[in-house]
Design a protein around this motif. Structure first.
Motif, PDB file in Angstrom:
ATOM      1  N   VAL A 223      73.199  36.653  36.611  1.00 54.52           N
ATOM      2  CA  VAL A 223      72.210  36.324  37.653  1.00 54.52           C
ATOM      3  C   VAL A 223      71.906  37.551  38.501  1.00 54.52           C
ATOM      4  O   VAL A 223      70.746  37.805  38.858  1.00 54.52           O
ATOM      5  CB  VAL A 223      72.713  35.160  38.530  1.00 54.52           C
ATOM      6  N   TYR A 224      72.938  38.329  38.799  1.00 57.47           N
ATOM      7  CA  TYR A 224      72.720  39.518  39.639  1.00 57.47           C
ATOM      8  C   TYR A 224      71.769  40.497  38.954  1.00 57.47           C
ATOM      9  O   TYR A 224      70.802  40.960  39.574  1.00 57.47           O
ATOM     10  CB  TYR A 224      74.048  40.211  39.944  1.00 57.47           C
ATOM     11  N   VAL A 225      72.045  40.842  37.688  1.00 58.16           N
ATOM     12  CA  VAL A 225      71.214  41.854  37.031  1.00 58.16           C
ATOM     13  C   VAL A 225      69.806  41.333  36.773  1.00 58.16           C
ATOM     14  O   VAL A 225      68.844  42.111  36.713  1.00 58.16           O
ATOM     15  CB  VAL A 225      71.861  42.361  35.717  1.00 58.16           C
ATOM     16  N   GLY A 226      69.654  40.006  36.628  1.00 56.02           N
ATOM     17  CA  GLY A 226      68.329  39.447  36.415  1.00 56.02           C
ATOM     18  C   GLY A 226      67.499  39.383  37.672  1.00 56.02           C
ATOM     19  O   GLY A 226      66.298  39.671  37.656  1.00 56.02           O
ATOM     20  N   VAL A 227      68.141  39.024  38.795  1.00 56.39           N
ATOM     21  CA  VAL A 227      67.406  38.847  40.050  1.00 56.39           C
ATOM     22  C   VAL A 227      67.337  40.135  40.857  1.00 56.39           C
ATOM     23  O   VAL A 227      66.261  40.550  41.299  1.00 56.39           O
ATOM     24  CB  VAL A 227      68.047  37.724  40.898  1.00 56.39           C
ATOM     25  N   PHE A 228      68.473  40.796  41.038  1.00 56.30           N
ATOM     26  CA  PHE A 228      68.524  41.948  41.940  1.00 56.30           C
ATOM     27  C   PHE A 228      68.247  43.277  41.226  1.00 56.30           C
ATOM     28  O   PHE A 228      67.464  44.093  41.703  1.00 56.30           O
ATOM     29  CB  PHE A 228      69.874  41.998  42.654  1.00 56.30           C
ATOM     30  N   SER A 229      68.897  43.509  40.079  1.00 57.20           N
ATOM     31  CA  SER A 229      68.709  44.782  39.384  1.00 57.20           C
ATOM     32  C   SER A 229      67.306  44.903  38.799  1.00 57.20           C
ATOM     33  O   SER A 229      66.704  45.976  38.819  1.00 57.20           O
ATOM     34  CB  SER A 229      69.738  44.929  38.257  1.00 57.20           C
ATOM     35  N   MET A 230      66.785  43.795  38.279  1.00 57.86           N
ATOM     36  CA  MET A 230      65.523  43.829  37.548  1.00 57.86           C
ATOM     37  C   MET A 230      64.327  43.519  38.425  1.00 57.86           C
ATOM     38  O   MET A 230      63.186  43.796  38.028  1.00 57.86           O
ATOM     39  CB  MET A 230      65.587  42.807  36.399  1.00 57.86           C
ATOM     40  N   TRP A 231      64.558  42.965  39.638  1.00 56.08           N
ATOM     41  CA  TRP A 231      63.409  42.470  40.401  1.00 56.08           C
ATOM     42  C   TRP A 231      63.495  42.811  41.885  1.00 56.08           C
ATOM     43  O   TRP A 231      62.764  43.662  42.373  1.00 56.08           O
ATOM     44  CB  TRP A 231      63.281  40.964  40.191  1.00 56.08           C
ATOM     45  N   VAL A 232      64.404  42.181  42.617  1.00 55.04           N
ATOM     46  CA  VAL A 232      64.480  42.368  44.067  1.00 55.04           C
ATOM     47  C   VAL A 232      64.733  43.830  44.432  1.00 55.04           C
ATOM     48  O   VAL A 232      64.160  44.352  45.391  1.00 55.04           O
ATOM     49  CB  VAL A 232      65.577  41.472  44.674  1.00 55.04           C
ATOM     50  N   GLY A 233      65.593  44.513  43.668  1.00 50.61           N
ATOM     51  CA  GLY A 233      65.895  45.904  43.962  1.00 50.61           C
ATOM     52  C   GLY A 233      64.657  46.780  43.971  1.00 50.61           C
ATOM     53  O   GLY A 233      64.510  47.664  44.819  1.00 50.61           O
ATOM     54  N   PHE A 234      63.720  46.517  43.034  1.00 46.39           N
ATOM     55  CA  PHE A 234      62.490  47.308  42.978  1.00 46.39           C
ATOM     56  C   PHE A 234      61.596  47.040  44.185  1.00 46.39           C
ATOM     57  O   PHE A 234      60.919  47.939  44.682  1.00 46.39           O
ATOM     58  CB  PHE A 234      61.737  47.011  41.686  1.00 46.39           C
ATOM     59  N   PHE A 235      61.589  45.798  44.654  1.00 47.75           N
ATOM     60  CA  PHE A 235      60.781  45.481  45.834  1.00 47.75           C
ATOM     61  C   PHE A 235      61.295  46.257  47.046  1.00 47.75           C
ATOM     62  O   PHE A 235      60.513  46.834  47.807  1.00 47.75           O
ATOM     63  CB  PHE A 235      60.819  43.980  46.103  1.00 47.75           C
ATOM     64  N   ALA A 236      62.619  46.243  47.256  1.00 44.75           N
ATOM     65  CA  ALA A 236      63.194  46.985  48.384  1.00 44.75           C
ATOM     66  C   ALA A 236      62.949  48.479  48.233  1.00 44.75           C
ATOM     67  O   ALA A 236      62.575  49.167  49.196  1.00 44.75           O
ATOM     68  CB  ALA A 236      64.698  46.690  48.479  1.00 44.75           C
ATOM     69  N   TRP A 237      63.126  48.991  47.012  1.00 43.62           N
ATOM     70  CA  TRP A 237      62.978  50.432  46.770  1.00 43.62           C
ATOM     71  C   TRP A 237      61.542  50.895  47.016  1.00 43.62           C
ATOM     72  O   TRP A 237      61.298  51.837  47.758  1.00 43.62           O
ATOM     73  CB  TRP A 237      63.416  50.749  45.347  1.00 43.62           C
ATOM     74  N   TYR A 238      60.590  50.223  46.406  1.00 41.84           N
ATOM     75  CA  TYR A 238      59.200  50.649  46.530  1.00 41.84           C
ATOM     76  C   TYR A 238      58.674  50.457  47.955  1.00 41.84           C
ATOM     77  O   TYR A 238      57.888  51.269  48.437  1.00 41.84           O
ATOM     78  CB  TYR A 238      58.323  49.879  45.545  1.00 41.84           C
ATOM     79  N   ARG A 239      59.097  49.392  48.621  1.00 41.24           N
ATOM     80  CA  ARG A 239      58.672  49.201  50.004  1.00 41.24           C
ATOM     81  C   ARG A 239      59.265  50.282  50.891  1.00 41.24           C
ATOM     82  O   ARG A 239      58.614  50.776  51.811  1.00 41.24           O
ATOM     83  CB  ARG A 239      59.103  47.800  50.493  1.00 41.24           C
ATOM     84  N   GLY A 240      60.505  50.675  50.599  1.00 41.66           N
ATOM     85  CA  GLY A 240      61.118  51.764  51.352  1.00 41.66           C
ATOM     86  C   GLY A 240      60.378  53.076  51.163  1.00 41.66           C
ATOM     87  O   GLY A 240      60.158  53.825  52.125  1.00 41.66           O
ATOM     88  N   LEU A 241      59.958  53.355  49.932  1.00 39.35           N
ATOM     89  CA  LEU A 241      59.185  54.568  49.663  1.00 39.35           C
ATOM     90  C   LEU A 241      57.875  54.571  50.443  1.00 39.35           C
ATOM     91  O   LEU A 241      57.450  55.598  50.978  1.00 39.35           O
ATOM     92  CB  LEU A 241      58.889  54.687  48.166  1.00 39.35           C
ATOM     93  N   ALA A 242      57.229  53.399  50.514  1.00 39.01           N
ATOM     94  CA  ALA A 242      55.941  53.311  51.188  1.00 39.01           C
ATOM     95  C   ALA A 242      56.079  53.493  52.694  1.00 39.01           C
ATOM     96  O   ALA A 242      55.259  54.151  53.332  1.00 39.01           O
ATOM     97  CB  ALA A 242      55.279  51.967  50.871  1.00 39.01           C
ATOM     98  N   LEU A 243      57.121  52.910  53.288  1.00 42.83           N
ATOM     99  CA  LEU A 243      57.286  52.964  54.742  1.00 42.83           C
ATOM    100  C   LEU A 243      57.880  54.287  55.216  1.00 42.83           C
ATOM    101  O   LEU A 243      57.428  54.840  56.226  1.00 42.83           O
ATOM    102  CB  LEU A 243      58.185  51.811  55.210  1.00 42.83           C
ATOM    103  N   GLY A 244      58.877  54.767  54.506  1.00 37.03           N
ATOM    104  CA  GLY A 244      59.599  55.941  54.979  1.00 37.03           C
ATOM    105  C   GLY A 244      59.162  57.256  54.383  1.00 37.03           C
ATOM    106  O   GLY A 244      59.631  58.314  54.817  1.00 37.03           O
ATOM    107  N   GLY A 245      58.276  57.213  53.385  1.00 35.71           N
ATOM    108  CA  GLY A 245      57.852  58.438  52.727  1.00 35.71           C
ATOM    109  C   GLY A 245      58.662  58.686  51.468  1.00 35.71           C
ATOM    110  O   GLY A 245      59.905  58.659  51.505  1.00 35.71           O
ATOM    111  N   ALA A 246      57.972  58.916  50.348  1.00 31.94           N
ATOM    112  CA  ALA A 246      58.651  59.024  49.058  1.00 31.94           C
ATOM    113  C   ALA A 246      59.648  60.177  49.016  1.00 31.94           C
ATOM    114  O   ALA A 246      60.762  60.031  48.507  1.00 31.94           O
ATOM    115  CB  ALA A 246      57.619  59.175  47.942  1.00 31.94           C
TER     116      ALA A 246
END
Length: 312
Positions: A223-246
């Motif tokens: 469940v972890y690798v399906g929800v967090f590694s494959m999906w939620v993690g990318f949302f946090a990562w990409y949103r962080g890049l957008a807000l804080g600068g890549a």
């Protein structure tokens, strides 16, 4: 307000990297070892992508996202092969042989390999110093593997080759995904990658469904690798890049191998090995030096490069 956005972006970047870092011990928790196997690597790969694909379909429908354009399907397909199939499958097979801490050292080369793939796919020309850093990092990984070859807890030839293959698969997937990210948006790119894989991953997961009893902790890893590694993690990562600068936020990915090593202690009972930590730090040092030299003489747009994720 900008300072608050930058701070939030940095923390979201750290959160995303932490999600990706825990992927290694959670994958090993899900697959088990050769002596005590749990979920098969095939089921874990297809099942985690199917789970993420279902969540992605809901997101795309809820946000009324338009279909990708015709010329975008090819890079999305390549990203699917690299990130949704190739990387998790090779990683799952490798983690039945080697420990999560061992894998963390090998996969720490991912940013350098991604930059090298960008030089090939996107026709960039980096300085000689970058390639020397890449060679130094590779030499450190080889030295670490040779050093551990005699340890019964680590595989040398087959396990490490699988990890190297996983790193190259992920790198190519990131590069091709980055080509359509400026047009589709970061979150929608990973969602379309997962949805594109559904015709393969969904029936494949049902066909590969485990026939033997599986430990509850292995299902937790799944469940972890399906929800967090494959999906939620990318949302946090990409949103962080957008807000804080890549450029600023992307530096947090240097923490990823250490998140993996530290998470393996409570999750898998792996010892906190100073030699492993030392090699991980040395590889990260080559990555730091190499990244400073990897953006020169680039023919790719800065926007395209900014969204290139150099992790799992």
């Amino acid at each position: 307000m900008r300072i608050k956005d930058e701070t939030l972006g940095m923390w979201l970047g750290v959160l995303g990297v932490a999600f990706f870092g825990v992927t290694l011990p959670m994958t090993r928790l899900a697959t088990g070892t050769q002596d005590a196997p749990q979920l098969s690597p095939w089921f874990l790969t297809l099942g985690r992508a199917a789970l993420a694909g279902g969540l992605s379909a809901i997101f795309l429908l809820a946000t009324r996202s338009p279909l990708p354009q015709r010329h975008q399907w090819k890079p999305l397909g390549m990203a699917m092969l690299g990130n949704a199939i190739g990387f998790p499958l090779l990683l799952a097979f490798a983690l039945r042989i080697v420990s999560a801490s061992h894998a963390a050292v090998i996969t720490a080369l991912l940013p350098l390999v991604t930059a090298a793939c960008a030089a090939w796919v996107l026709h960039q020309r980096a300085r000689l110093g970058f390639w020397l850093c890449a060679l130094a990092g590779s030499a450190l990984v080889i030295a670490f593997s040779v050093l551990r070859a005699g340890d019964q807890h680590f595989g040398f030839a087959w396990g490490d080759l699988l990890l190297v293959g996983a790193v190259f698969a992920a790198s190519l997937g990131y590069i091709y995904g980055a080509q359509v990210t400026p047009a589709l948006g970061a979150e929608r790119t990973i969602c379309w990658v997962c949805v594109m894989a559904l015709p393969i991953t969904l029936p494949g997961a049902f066909l590969m469904w485990p026939q033997e009893p599986v430990a509850g902790t292995s299902w937790l890893g799944f469940v972890y690798v399906g929800v967090f590694s494959m999906w939620v993690g990318f949302f946090a990562w990409y949103r962080g890049l957008a807000l804080g600068g890549a450029l600023r936020v992307s530096q947090t990915q240097l923490l990823q191998p250490f998140f993996s090593i530290l998470a393996a202690v409570p999750l898998l009972g792996e010892p906190l090995d100073l030699v492993t930590l030392g090699f991980a730090a040395a590889v990260v040092a080559t990555v730091v030096a190499g990244k400073k030299l990897s953006q020169t003489r680039s023919t790719a747009s800065p926007q395209r490069l900014a969204h290139t994720k150099e992790t799992t």
